[in-house]
Design a protein around this motif. Sequence first.
Motif, PDB file in Angstrom:
ATOM      1  N   ALA A  37       0.921  -1.173   0.140  1.00  0.00           N
ATOM      2  CA  ALA A  37       0.038  -0.164  -0.015  1.00  0.00           C
ATOM      3  C   ALA A  37       0.889   1.217   0.026  1.00  0.00           C
ATOM      4  N   VAL A  38       0.862   2.142  -1.004  1.00  0.00           N
ATOM      5  CA  VAL A  38       1.836   3.123  -1.191  1.00  0.00           C
ATOM      6  C   VAL A  38       1.212   4.389  -0.295  1.00  0.00           C
ATOM      7  N   SER A  39       1.546   4.900   0.478  1.00  0.00           N
ATOM      8  CA  SER A  39       0.965   5.456   1.381  1.00  0.00           C
ATOM      9  C   SER A  39       1.548   7.194   1.520  1.00  0.00           C
ATOM     10  N   LYS A  40       2.596   7.206   0.565  1.00  0.00           N
ATOM     11  CA  LYS A  40       3.257   8.495   0.307  1.00  0.00           C
ATOM     12  C   LYS A  40       2.296   9.579   0.291  1.00  0.00           C
ATOM     13  N   MET A  41       2.632  10.693   0.891  1.00  0.00           N
ATOM     14  CA  MET A  41       1.612  12.196   0.532  1.00  0.00           C
ATOM     15  C   MET A  41       0.203  11.780   1.097  1.00  0.00           C
ATOM     16  N   LEU A  84      10.968   0.923   0.719  1.00  0.00           N
ATOM     17  CA  LEU A  84      11.359   2.120  -0.110  1.00  0.00           C
ATOM     18  C   LEU A  84      11.093   1.879  -1.602  1.00  0.00           C
ATOM     19  N   ILE A  85      10.243   2.776  -1.990  1.00  0.00           N
ATOM     20  CA  ILE A  85      10.121   2.427  -3.672  1.00  0.00           C
ATOM     21  C   ILE A  85      10.663   3.557  -4.268  1.00  0.00           C
ATOM     22  N   GLY A  86      11.085   4.896  -3.686  1.00  0.00           N
ATOM     23  CA  GLY A  86      11.645   5.925  -4.384  1.00  0.00           C
ATOM     24  C   GLY A  86      13.114   6.001  -4.493  1.00  0.00           C
ATOM     25  N   LEU A 166      13.400  -7.833  -8.773  1.00  0.00           N
ATOM     26  CA  LEU A 166      13.420  -6.765  -9.592  1.00  0.00           C
ATOM     27  C   LEU A 166      12.082  -5.889  -9.459  1.00  0.00           C
ATOM     28  N   MET A 167      12.250  -4.749  -9.854  1.00  0.00           N
ATOM     29  CA  MET A 167      10.866  -3.652  -9.824  1.00  0.00           C
ATOM     30  C   MET A 167      11.008  -2.865 -11.066  1.00  0.00           C
ATOM     31  N   CYS A 168       9.890  -2.437 -11.564  1.00  0.00           N
ATOM     32  CA  CYS A 168      10.045  -1.404 -12.680  1.00  0.00           C
ATOM     33  C   CYS A 168       8.806  -0.419 -12.529  1.00  0.00           C
ATOM     34  N   ILE A 169       8.977   0.592 -13.306  1.00  0.00           N
ATOM     35  CA  ILE A 169       7.843   1.717 -13.503  1.00  0.00           C
ATOM     36  C   ILE A 169       7.761   1.880 -15.089  1.00  0.00           C
ATOM     37  N   PRO A 170       6.826   1.344 -15.626  1.00  0.00           N
ATOM     38  CA  PRO A 170       6.747   1.331 -17.137  1.00  0.00           C
ATOM     39  C   PRO A 170       6.594   2.808 -17.591  1.00  0.00           C
ATOM     40  N   GLY A 198       3.189  -3.024 -11.154  1.00  0.00           N
ATOM     41  CA  GLY A 198       1.776  -2.703 -11.184  1.00  0.00           C
ATOM     42  C   GLY A 198       1.549  -1.590 -10.386  1.00  0.00           C
ATOM     43  N   MET A 199       0.640  -0.705 -10.513  1.00  0.00           N
ATOM     44  CA  MET A 199       0.420   0.502  -9.857  1.00  0.00           C
ATOM     45  C   MET A 199      -1.385   0.447  -9.797  1.00  0.00           C
ATOM     46  N   SER A 200      -1.875   1.534  -9.300  1.00  0.00           N
ATOM     47  CA  SER A 200      -3.248   1.666  -9.533  1.00  0.00           C
ATOM     48  C   SER A 200      -3.857   1.256 -10.851  1.00  0.00           C
ATOM     49  N   GLU A 201      -3.147   2.131 -11.984  1.00  0.00           N
ATOM     50  CA  GLU A 201      -3.898   1.939 -13.080  1.00  0.00           C
ATOM     51  C   GLU A 201      -3.666   0.311 -13.958  1.00  0.00           C
ATOM     52  N   VAL A 214       2.521  -5.924  -5.782  1.00  0.00           N
ATOM     53  CA  VAL A 214       1.928  -4.877  -6.636  1.00  0.00           C
ATOM     54  C   VAL A 214       2.074  -3.619  -5.906  1.00  0.00           C
ATOM     55  N   ARG A 215       2.349  -2.389  -6.453  1.00  0.00           N
ATOM     56  CA  ARG A 215       2.397  -1.044  -5.416  1.00  0.00           C
ATOM     57  C   ARG A 215       1.229  -0.233  -5.819  1.00  0.00           C
ATOM     58  N   VAL A 216       0.336  -0.169  -4.756  1.00  0.00           N
ATOM     59  CA  VAL A 216      -0.995   0.485  -5.249  1.00  0.00           C
ATOM     60  C   VAL A 216      -1.254   1.628  -4.139  1.00  0.00           C
ATOM     61  N   GLY A 217      -1.414   2.792  -4.737  1.00  0.00           N
ATOM     62  CA  GLY A 217      -1.490   4.012  -3.875  1.00  0.00           C
ATOM     63  C   GLY A 217      -2.978   4.590  -4.137  1.00  0.00           C
ATOM     64  N   SER A 218      -3.231   5.323  -4.884  1.00  0.00           N
ATOM     65  CA  SER A 218      -4.371   6.130  -5.223  1.00  0.00           C
ATOM     66  C   SER A 218      -5.700   5.240  -5.342  1.00  0.00           C
ATOM     67  N   ALA A 219      -5.613   4.071  -5.693  1.00  0.00           N
ATOM     68  CA  ALA A 219      -6.801   3.214  -5.924  1.00  0.00           C
ATOM     69  C   ALA A 219      -7.099   2.813  -4.206  1.00  0.00           C
ATOM     70  N   ASP A 223      -6.646  10.377  -4.074  1.00  0.00           N
ATOM     71  CA  ASP A 223      -5.857  11.171  -4.522  1.00  0.00           C
ATOM     72  C   ASP A 223      -4.764  11.737  -3.475  1.00  0.00           C
ATOM     73  N   ARG A 224      -3.461  11.695  -3.986  1.00  0.00           N
ATOM     74  CA  ARG A 224      -2.509  12.451  -2.775  1.00  0.00           C
ATOM     75  C   ARG A 224      -2.513  13.795  -2.575  1.00  0.00           C
ATOM     76  N   GLU A 225      -2.088  14.148  -1.453  1.00  0.00           N
ATOM     77  CA  GLU A 225      -2.026  15.644  -1.032  1.00  0.00           C
ATOM     78  C   GLU A 225      -0.832  16.184  -1.788  1.00  0.00           C
TER      79      GLU A 225
HETATM   80  C1  LIG Z   1       3.720   6.515  -6.057  1.00  0.00           C
HETATM   81  C2  LIG Z   1       3.891   5.175  -6.584  1.00  0.00           C
HETATM   82  C3  LIG Z   1       3.164   4.122  -6.757  1.00  0.00           C
HETATM   83  C4  LIG Z   1       1.901   4.232  -6.629  1.00  0.00           C
HETATM   84  O1  LIG Z   1       1.050   4.976  -7.402  1.00  0.00           O
HETATM   85  P1  LIG Z   1      -0.589   4.923  -7.607  1.00  0.00           P
HETATM   86  O2  LIG Z   1      -0.640   5.189  -9.103  1.00  0.00           O
HETATM   87  O3  LIG Z   1      -1.033   6.073  -6.649  1.00  0.00           O
HETATM   88  O4  LIG Z   1      -1.074   3.493  -7.425  1.00  0.00           O
HETATM   89  C5  LIG Z   1       3.878   3.074  -7.240  1.00  0.00           C
HETATM   90  N1  LIG Z   1       5.312   2.789  -7.306  1.00  0.00           N
HETATM   91  C6  LIG Z   1       5.980   3.908  -7.203  1.00  0.00           C
HETATM   92  C7  LIG Z   1       7.332   3.586  -7.390  1.00  0.00           C
HETATM   93  C8  LIG Z   1       5.553   5.156  -6.846  1.00  0.00           C
HETATM   94  O5  LIG Z   1       6.377   6.201  -6.820  1.00  0.00           O
END
Ligand SMILES: *Cc1c(COP(=O)(O)O)cnc(C)c1O
Length: 227
Positions: A37-41, A84-86, A166-170, A198-201, A214-219, A223-225
């Motif tokens: 669960a991606v809790s940033k912001m 840590l995902i950033g 491994l991790m990726c952000i397409p 995999g993220m929210s979309e 899977v790293r899911v935040g906004s779903a 929305d983040r602040e």
């Molecule tokens: C913010 C973030 C996510 C989550 O994004 P959402 O679209 O809110 O699900 C997942 N992975 C990384 C690396 C991010 O920075």
Amino acid sequence: MSNVGEAVAANLNRVHQRIAEAATGAGRGLGDISLVAVSKMQPIERVEAVLDAGQRIFGENRVQEAIARWTPLRPRYPDLRLHLIGPLQSNKVRDAVGFFDVIESLDRERLARRLAATMEETGRRVPCLIQVNTGEEPQKAGVAPAELADFVGFCRTEIGLEITGLMCIPPVDENPAPHFALLADAARRHGLAHVSMGMSEDFETAVRFGATHVRVGSAIFGDREMA
Ligand SMILES: *Cc1c(COP(=O)(O)O)cnc(C)c1O
């Protein structure tokens, strides 16, 4: 529970359901798929609602914010796992190693050397995922696919880091499926158990292609602040 808390808990349930449906459709069991669960912001009341609903794995993308937020919460949740995902700057390595349970954003040799040295010095071993720049985007962090084999070998055998996956952000404007396929295939070839994608979309697609995280935040949180 407040309305916001109820809404967030319902979102969490729905995400779990969608993961389960995607896994079933792909003939996969749920046992090897974790929701981060991606809790940033996100406002603290939403985070607490998700904790109340039983979620224990969280992803944060900034070291200092994560430490400030989670240090007071941690004693109440001994089974909490923070990823840590950033991007990780060299001057934050010591804090990150002391605090996180998994580092998903290992993306360069200098950082790998720093991490290994800090773990050696502190005796705290933190498993790492290598971030792969599957789209070879110049502005994006990550190891190029063509350099991955050498980098995995370097991390494992030369400096002794524990590489678990491994991790990726397409790229945002592309079909993520080929990127997910590439990442899962690379993990298999290198004998790496964890595939974070995999993220929210697109988390259902990621599950179909073999995501173990899977790293899911906004779903979940909405929305983040603004930062
Ligand atoms: C913010 C973030 C996510 C989550 O994004 P959402 O679209 O809110 O699900 C997942 N992975 C990384 C690396 C991010 O920075």
